[in-house]
Design a protein around this motif. Structure first.
Motif, PDB file in Angstrom:
ATOM      1  N   LEU A  50      -9.378  18.065   5.144  1.00 54.59           N
ATOM      2  CA  LEU A  50     -10.088  18.401   3.911  1.00 54.59           C
ATOM      3  C   LEU A  50     -10.225  19.821   4.331  1.00 54.59           C
ATOM      4  N   LYS A  51     -11.057  20.214   5.031  1.00 56.42           N
ATOM      5  CA  LYS A  51     -11.338  22.295   5.348  1.00 56.42           C
ATOM      6  C   LYS A  51     -10.236  22.597   5.645  1.00 56.42           C
ATOM      7  N   ALA A  52      -9.313  22.465   6.183  1.00 58.08           N
ATOM      8  CA  ALA A  52      -7.665  22.875   6.394  1.00 58.08           C
ATOM      9  C   ALA A  52      -7.037  23.290   4.928  1.00 58.08           C
ATOM     10  N   ASP A  53      -7.020  21.798   4.232  1.00 61.61           N
ATOM     11  CA  ASP A  53      -6.976  22.147   2.497  1.00 61.61           C
ATOM     12  C   ASP A  53      -7.221  22.881   2.360  1.00 61.61           C
ATOM     13  N   GLU A  54      -8.705  22.740   2.475  1.00 63.62           N
ATOM     14  CA  GLU A  54      -8.929  23.396   1.733  1.00 63.62           C
ATOM     15  C   GLU A  54      -8.985  25.451   0.955  1.00 63.62           C
ATOM     16  N   LYS A  55      -8.660  25.506   2.967  1.00 69.93           N
ATOM     17  CA  LYS A  55      -8.663  27.059   3.457  1.00 69.93           C
ATOM     18  C   LYS A  55      -6.618  27.382   2.691  1.00 69.93           C
ATOM     19  N   ALA A  56      -6.106  26.251   3.264  1.00 67.64           N
ATOM     20  CA  ALA A  56      -4.420  26.691   2.169  1.00 67.64           C
ATOM     21  C   ALA A  56      -4.964  27.299   1.331  1.00 67.64           C
ATOM     22  N   ARG A  57      -5.669  26.364   0.318  1.00 68.03           N
ATOM     23  CA  ARG A  57      -5.257  26.790  -1.207  1.00 68.03           C
ATOM     24  C   ARG A  57      -6.184  27.881  -1.840  1.00 68.03           C
ATOM     25  N   LEU A  58      -6.839  28.041  -0.972  1.00 63.10           N
ATOM     26  CA  LEU A  58      -7.943  29.476  -1.199  1.00 63.10           C
ATOM     27  C   LEU A  58      -6.677  30.535  -0.194  1.00 63.10           C
TER      28      LEU A  58
END
Length: 121
Positions: A50-58
């Motif tokens: 989830l953190k990796a997905d959030e970072k990619a989205r940002l």
């Protein structure tokens, strides 16, 4: 009336909950209520994902923002070039000048008329 509903909910919750003394003695119940290491590992992996997905989205949002800012800058530069190109052909605007006082001749005529009328009083 709402107190009655809360009491009945609380009673049903307490009726379903195991006895605390049973938790201390029975290891199966402890495993039931507390996560084992395999479940913890799955939760950790899910959290990392989830953190990796959030970072990619940002990062994607930041990249898009930079592209938009570059486009705005290019549009601004093009507009300034066009304005500079058209500047020699624009009509010159008159600067606001301070209003000139009335002619001294008209002031002297007004003064003479005033003096003449004052004599008739």
């Amino acid at each position: 009336m709402s107190g009655c509903c809360l009491t009945s909910l609380g009673d049903s919750f307490l009726a379903q909950a195991p006895d605390v003394s049973a938790l201390k003695c029975n290891g199966d119940l402890l495993n039931h209520f507390f996560l084992n290491t395999e479940s913890k590992q799955l939760l950790i992996e899910a959290h990392i994902q989830l953190k990796a997905d959030e970072k990619a989205r940002l990062l994607e949002k930041a990249k898009k923002r930079e592209e938009i800012l570059e486009l705005i800058q290019k549009q601004r530069e093009a507009r300034i070039r066009k304005e500079l190109l058209a500047l020699p052909y624009k009509p010159k605007t008159m600067m606001q000048s301070v209003p000139k006082p009335a002619c001294p001749e008209s002031n002297s005529e007004a003064e003479e008329t005033y003096q003449a009328l004052k004599q008739y009083d």
